[in-house]
Design a protein around this motif. Structure first.
Motif, PDB file in Angstrom:
ATOM      1  N   HIS A 191       0.835  -1.213   0.000  1.00 57.11           N
ATOM      2  CA  HIS A 191       0.000   0.000   0.000  1.00 57.11           C
ATOM      3  C   HIS A 191       0.867   1.260   0.000  1.00 57.11           C
ATOM      4  N   LYS A 194       2.351   2.084  -3.345  1.00 58.86           N
ATOM      5  CA  LYS A 194       1.379   2.669  -4.266  1.00 58.86           C
ATOM      6  C   LYS A 194       1.110   4.125  -3.926  1.00 58.86           C
ATOM      7  N   GLN A 199       4.942   2.400  -9.605  1.00 53.04           N
ATOM      8  CA  GLN A 199       4.257   1.306 -10.295  1.00 53.04           C
ATOM      9  C   GLN A 199       4.664   0.079  -9.487  1.00 53.04           C
ATOM     10  N   VAL A 200       3.682  -0.675  -9.016  1.00 50.00           N
ATOM     11  CA  VAL A 200       4.001  -1.703  -8.034  1.00 50.00           C
ATOM     12  C   VAL A 200       3.822  -3.111  -8.589  1.00 50.00           C
ATOM     13  N   ILE A 228      -2.595  -4.287  -8.536  1.00 51.46           N
ATOM     14  CA  ILE A 228      -1.158  -4.213  -8.796  1.00 51.46           C
ATOM     15  C   ILE A 228      -0.872  -4.011 -10.298  1.00 51.46           C
ATOM     16  N   ASP A 229       0.268  -3.465 -10.596  1.00 55.57           N
ATOM     17  CA  ASP A 229       0.610  -3.102 -11.972  1.00 55.57           C
ATOM     18  C   ASP A 229       1.468  -4.157 -12.668  1.00 55.57           C
ATOM     19  N   PHE A 358      -1.133   0.836 -14.840  1.00 53.30           N
ATOM     20  CA  PHE A 358      -0.787   1.974 -13.988  1.00 53.30           C
ATOM     21  C   PHE A 358      -1.556   3.217 -14.435  1.00 53.30           C
TER      22      PHE A 358
END
Ligand code: 5AD
Length: 364
Positions: A191, A194, A199-200, A228-229, A358
């Protein structure tokens, strides 16, 4: 059954389990076709290259599965010099790699963090070019840190971060980590990353002892819920100098199935999550010489060639059988490009290749 599920656009746990259970040639074809179609429609079917440098194998963690865990005293610990990292980054930039990944063990002290920051700034500055005026894109994979630290790393120029959840099932997570490594903490970090603007990326290991299809289907729903990305998933491979050595025989016997399941997992992730970037990981190649190419056929769109200097590569052994360990066994870039071409795919050069997800999530 599988055909019907793939034609619908509703993927709950049961549907994902059916995808993961695919076991016939006919089903594999259906998965590959659907994954490729989804990739083309929601992302791009270009393959992006990220040069991976394993910066340091010093680690404060004690993950039960990992070869560079703190308690493994037989590891020769190293940290690369700034210049060694820079050299590889510049090479990537010249060759047109979209970005560069710095991975290391988890070290929380300030000296380590400020070194990474110094390196990030230098990379951004020294890799500026006509096609990438802001310098090479940079991904970090350096573990759990305070939000403030993540913020500093982001401001220094990294724009992506990888932190695998390993398993989104709390019980399984606790089975593979010592009690001081908390499931909640890992989620909090995702978290925080982000929030900070990264970009996670996250991911899981496939074939962890005791892991079920139900667990893996829920992992995919977890990725979706966490928005998530990027994803990096790969087979769990026993390292003999870890507490999980007791699973060596069982793991070896199951590697073929675990490889198969990893491909199904990549396909399921592509089909359900659609616009994320998915890496075809080195661990896939550790099991099968064409493992990474197979991953691309099942919906992956990122490859991370290993650029760690050959002299220390053998010291970054997370699992047995890691490829390119011998001196001189450098990955051949032209070979990689032509094997991508042979799959009828284009290599995305001189562009970051950011995950579409993203930007899509930012619009909502
Ligand atoms: N087998 C497969 N993957 C492993 N990793 C660590 N140890 C192993 C292993 N024995 C993976 C973890 C970690 C990533 C850097 O490497 O998922 O997040």
């Amino acid at each position: 059954m599988l055909r019907k599920i793939l034609n619908s656009d509703e993927f709950g746990k049961e549907e994902i389990k059916t995808i993961l259970s695919s076991s016939t040639e006919e089903e594999f074809e259906l998965l590959k076709n659907k994954a490729t179609e989804t990739l083309k429609k929601f992302s791009s079917d270009k393959v992006y290259l990220r040069g991976l440098v394993e910066f340091s194998n010093i680690c404060e963690c004690n993950c039960f599965y990992c070869g560079i865990r703190k308690s493994n005293k037989s590891v020769n610990r190293f940290t690369l010099d700034d210049d060694e990292v820079l050299e590889q980054a510049k090479w990537c930039s010249e060759k047109g790699f979209g970005s560069f990944v710095i991975q290391s063990g988890e070290v929380k002290n300030e000296k380590f963090i400020s070194r990474i920051i110094r390196i990030l700034k230098r990379i951004k500055e020294e890799t500026k070019s006509e096609s990438q005026p802001d310098g090479l894109g940079i991904t970090l994979s350096v573990g759990e840190h305070q939000k403030e630290t993540y913020k500093r790393l982001f401001e220094a120029g990294a724009h992506r971060y990888l932190l695998r959840i390993e398993s989104s099932n709390r019980e399984l997570f606790e089975k593979i980590h010592p009690p001081e490594q908390l499931f909640e903490r890992r989620i909090q970090c995702l978290h925080d990353l982000k929030d900070v603007g990264f970009q996670v990326g996250t991911g899981v290991m496939i074939g962890i002892p005791g892991q079920t299809l139900d667990n893996l289907a829920k992992d995919i729903l977890f990725f979706k819920k966490m928005d998530i990305d990027m994803l990096g998933m790969g087979p769990f491979i026993v390292h003999k100098e870890t507490p999980f050595a007791e699973y060596y025989e069982e793991n070896l016997k199951n590697l073929h199935d675990i490889f198969r399941l990893s491909l199904n997992m990549i396909a399921a992730a592509r089909i359900v999550l659609k616009d994320v970037n998915i890496a075809s990981t080195t661990a896939l190649q550790a099991i099968h010489p064409n493992g990474r190419e197979e991953g691309l056929l099942y919906g992956a769109n990122v490859i991370m060639p290993l650029l760690t200097p050959a002299s220390v590569r053998k010291d970054y052994l997370l699992y047995e059988g890691k490829p390119y360990l011998e001196a001189g066994a450098e990955e051949c870039l032209d070979c990689l490009k032509s094997s991508i071409e042979n799959l009828d795919r284009e290599t995305g050069l001189f562009e970051y290749g950011d995950p579409k997800h993203f930007f899509n999530r930012k619009m909502h």
